[in-house]
Design an enzyme around this catalytic site. Structure first.
Site, PDB file in Angstrom:
ATOM      1  N   GLU A   1       0.848  -1.200   0.000  1.00 31.13           N
ATOM      2  CA  GLU A   1       0.000   0.000   0.000  1.00 31.13           C
ATOM      3  C   GLU A   1       0.880   1.244   0.000  1.00 31.13           C
ATOM      4  O   GLU A   1       1.791   1.372   0.818  1.00 31.13           O
ATOM      5  CB  GLU A   1      -0.914  -0.007   1.227  1.00 31.13           C
ATOM      6  CG  GLU A   1      -1.639   1.289   1.522  1.00 31.13           C
ATOM      7  CD  GLU A   1      -2.496   1.801   0.366  1.00 31.13           C
ATOM      8  OE1 GLU A   1      -2.472   3.030   0.120  1.00 31.13           O
ATOM      9  OE2 GLU A   1      -3.162   0.989  -0.294  1.00 31.13           O
ATOM     10  N   GLN A   2       0.580   2.192  -0.914  1.00 31.38           N
ATOM     11  CA  GLN A   2       1.419   3.377  -1.034  1.00 31.38           C
ATOM     12  C   GLN A   2       1.214   4.383   0.093  1.00 31.38           C
ATOM     13  O   GLN A   2       2.114   5.169   0.396  1.00 31.38           O
ATOM     14  CB  GLN A   2       1.163   4.056  -2.373  1.00 31.38           C
ATOM     15  CG  GLN A   2      -0.222   4.609  -2.561  1.00 31.38           C
ATOM     16  CD  GLN A   2      -0.404   5.238  -3.934  1.00 31.38           C
ATOM     17  OE1 GLN A   2       0.549   5.356  -4.698  1.00 31.38           O
ATOM     18  NE2 GLN A   2      -1.620   5.645  -4.238  1.00 31.38           N
TER      19      GLN A   2
ATOM     20  N   ARG B   1     -17.502   3.797   5.254  1.00 36.47           N
ATOM     21  CA  ARG B   1     -16.395   3.105   4.604  1.00 36.47           C
ATOM     22  C   ARG B   1     -15.271   2.809   5.594  1.00 36.47           C
ATOM     23  O   ARG B   1     -14.660   1.728   5.546  1.00 36.47           O
ATOM     24  CB  ARG B   1     -15.851   3.942   3.444  1.00 36.47           C
ATOM     25  CG  ARG B   1     -14.709   3.278   2.687  1.00 36.47           C
ATOM     26  CD  ARG B   1     -14.088   4.218   1.656  1.00 36.47           C
ATOM     27  NE  ARG B   1     -13.058   3.543   0.878  1.00 36.47           N
ATOM     28  CZ  ARG B   1     -11.815   3.347   1.282  1.00 36.47           C
ATOM     29  NH1 ARG B   1     -11.435   3.789   2.488  1.00 36.47           N
ATOM     30  NH2 ARG B   1     -10.936   2.726   0.521  1.00 36.47           N
TER      31      ARG B   1
ATOM     32  N   TYR C   1     -28.859   8.291   3.639  1.00 35.12           N
ATOM     33  CA  TYR C   1     -29.143   7.141   4.499  1.00 35.12           C
ATOM     34  C   TYR C   1     -28.237   7.226   5.728  1.00 35.12           C
ATOM     35  O   TYR C   1     -27.250   7.969   5.745  1.00 35.12           O
ATOM     36  CB  TYR C   1     -28.938   5.807   3.758  1.00 35.12           C
ATOM     37  CG  TYR C   1     -27.590   5.608   3.107  1.00 35.12           C
ATOM     38  CD1 TYR C   1     -26.498   5.116   3.823  1.00 35.12           C
ATOM     39  CD2 TYR C   1     -27.404   5.872   1.747  1.00 35.12           C
ATOM     40  CE1 TYR C   1     -25.269   4.911   3.220  1.00 35.12           C
ATOM     41  CE2 TYR C   1     -26.174   5.671   1.133  1.00 35.12           C
ATOM     42  CZ  TYR C   1     -25.115   5.186   1.874  1.00 35.12           C
ATOM     43  OH  TYR C   1     -23.892   4.990   1.283  1.00 35.12           O
TER      44      TYR C   1
ATOM     45  N   ASP D   1     -12.018  -1.927  -8.684  1.00 31.43           N
ATOM     46  CA  ASP D   1     -12.109  -0.743  -9.540  1.00 31.43           C
ATOM     47  C   ASP D   1     -11.061  -0.724 -10.638  1.00 31.43           C
ATOM     48  O   ASP D   1     -11.278  -0.134 -11.700  1.00 31.43           O
ATOM     49  CB  ASP D   1     -11.980   0.535  -8.703  1.00 31.43           C
ATOM     50  CG  ASP D   1     -13.273   0.917  -8.006  1.00 31.43           C
ATOM     51  OD1 ASP D   1     -14.307   0.265  -8.265  1.00 31.43           O
ATOM     52  OD2 ASP D   1     -13.255   1.871  -7.213  1.00 31.43           O
TER      53      ASP D   1
END
Length: 392
Positions: free
Chosen positions: A30-31, A104, A209, A286
Site C-alpha cells: 500500500e502506497q 467506509r 441514508y 475498480d
C-alpha cells in the site's frame, strides 16, 4: 503459494483475506504511509455480506452498520413518494444475508483487522510488474523486487497496473459530479426525512441514508457537470450545492444548507475490458471495472471478485496459477461488466426531465415495487458466486 496484493482498499483487503483463507502467504503493498478514516457511506447488499460472513467479518461490520427497513424513491420538487422497496428483515429472509449501510472507514477497519500487520507493507509504491513462467515480481520505488506466484492489482480507478498490463487507458469522466457530506443525527432531527431516500429530478438526484447505527446521515447529491476531479478530499465552494439544487424540496435544501461546505468529486468509470489477467497477474475491483454508484454495487463487486479469486486459487498449484486466473476472470467478468452498464443506465433513468418519460419511469418503478418488492438490482444479490462446497 505466495501472493502479492497491490492496494489496501476494500477490494485489496478482501483479496488478501480470501487468499489467506485459501492458504496463501500474502504480502499487501500500500502506497499510503498509514490507514486514515476517509470516505463516507457504502451500501452492502446480500451478495457482499454473504462473503463477509464467509470471511468471519459480518458481525464486526454489522456492529457499526445500519439496517434500513426499506428504500423510498421520491420526486425532486415536492418529495411525493414514487415507490418503496423492501429491505431489512424481508431481504435477509429472501436472500440469506442482510443489507447494510456502513461508513467506509468502519468496513475498512474490520477488513484490516483480519490481515496480520506483518503482512502489510505501508508507504510502499509499486512502480512495475514483470513475470516469467515460474513467478511474478513487483518492483517498488525503493528498487526492491518482491517475488510471488501471483500478483493481484487492486490499485483502484487510477490503476497503474492496468496500464502496465494492457496499455494506456485513462479513467473516463462521466459528465457527472457529486457533493457528499456526513451530518450528525441531531442536525437533521427536525426534518421529516425517510431513513433511506432517493430523490429523482432533471439532471440530478439526491441520496441519503444512516450509517454508524444512525449516528450520522450520509448525503450524496449527484448533478451534471462540465468537469470533475476524482478526489476524496476536494471541497466545493461555499454554498455551491444550493445553486445546483435550486427549487428542490425544502427538506433536501435544508440538508444541503446544514451540510455547510461539502466535498465534491467527479464520477469516473473505466472502459470495460475483455480480459483482466495476463499470466500470473490479474486486476481486481475498480482497477478492472470501476462503475458509477447508482446500483450501490461498486464495493460489493470488488468483494465478490475477491471471493471468487480465493476459491480458484485454493484449488490450484503454483504452476497452475495462470489457468486459475483464467477461471476467475471467466466467472466474474461478465457479471461485473453487466453491473457497470446497469449502473450507468440507472443514472440516465434517475435524471430524466419532467414530462412523459419521467412519468413512464415512475410508473415502471411503482409496478416493479408492487410485483417484486425488492430493488431491480436484487437479481444480482441472488446470484451467489460462492462455491458452497468449499470449506468454511
Amino acid at each position: 503459494m505466495e501472493a502479492i496484493v497491490i492496494g489496501a482498499g476494500i477490494g485489496g483487503l478482501a483479496a488478501a483475506l480470501s487468499l489467506r483463507r485459501a492458504g496463501c502467504d500474502v504480502t499487501l503493498v500500500e502506497q499510503s504511509p498509514r490507514f486514515t478514516e476517509i470516505g463516507a457511506g457504502i451500501q452492502l447488499a446480500p451478495n457482499a455480506t454473504r462473503v463477509l460472513r464467509r470471511l468471519g467479518l459480518l458481525d464486526a461490520v454489522a456492529a457499526h452498520a445500519t439496517r434500513p427497513s426499506h428504500a423510498e424513491f421520491r420526486t425532486w420538487s415536492d418529495g411525493a413518494e414514487i415507490c418503496r422497496y423492501a429491505l431489512g428483515r424481508a431481504v435477509e429472509e429472501e436472500f440469506g444475508a442482510p443489507y447494510l449501510q456502513v461508513h467506509r472507514a468502519d468496513l475498512h477497519r474490520a477488513l484490516t483487522a483480519g490481515v496480520p500487520s506483518g503482512s502489510v507493507r505501508l508507504d510502499t509504491v509499486a512502480v512495475g510488474i514483470d513475470q516469467d513462467d515460474a513467478s511474478a515480481r513487483v518492483t517498488t520505488a525503493s528498487g526492491e523486487r518482491l517475488r510471488a506466484d501471483l500478483v493481484v492489482a487492486a490499485d483502484g480507478i487510477r490503476s497503474a497496473a492496468r496500464q502496465w498490463l494492457f496499455g494506456a487507458d485513462e479513467a473516463v469522466f462521466t459528465g457527472l459530479a457529486a457533493y457528499r457530506a456526513l451530518l450528525p443525527a441531531g442536525e437533521v432531527a427536525d426534518l421529516d426525512l425517510p431513513d433511506f431516500g432517493v430523490w429523482l429530478g432533471p439532471g440530478r438526484h439526491f441520496v441519503h441514508y444512516w450509517v454508524r447505527r444512525r449516528e450520522l446521515l450520509n448525503v450524496v447529491a449527484v448533478f451534471e457537470a462540465a468537469a470533475g476531479r476524482e478526489s476524496w478530499t476536494a471541497r466545493a465552494e461555499p454554498g455551491e450545492q444550493l445553486g445546483e439544487f435550486a427549487g428542490w424540496d425544502t427538506r433536501v435544501r435544508s440538508v444541503l444548507e446544514r451540510a455547510g461546505r461539502m466535498f465534491r468529486y467527479g464520477l469516473h468509470t473505466r472502459t470495460p475490458l475483455t480480459r483482466w489477467h495476463t499470466g500470473r497477474v490479474t486486476l481486481l475491483g475498480d482497477s478492472a471495472h470501476a462503475m458509477v454508484p447508482f446500483q450501490a454495487q461498486g464495493a460489493a463487486q470488488a468483494i465478490l471478485d475477491a471471493a471468487v479469486l480465493g476459491e480458484v486459487v485454493a484449488a490450484a498449484t503454483p504452476a497452475a496459477v495462470p489457468d486459475a486466473l483464467g477461471r476467475y476472470v471467466r466467472r466474474r467478468l461478465t457479471a461485473a461488466t453487466s453491473m457497470q452498464a446497469a449502473s450507468a443506465r440507472a443514472g440516465d433513468d434517475f435524471h430524466l426531465p419532467d414530462g412523459p418519460e419521467a412519468r413512464a419511469r415512475d410508473a415502471r418503478m411503482t409496478a416493479h415495487a408492487a410485483e417484486h418488492r425488492f430493488l431491480p438490482q436484487s437479481t444480482a444479490w441472488a446470484a451467489d458466486v460462492l462455491d458452497e462446497r468449499a470449506p468454511s
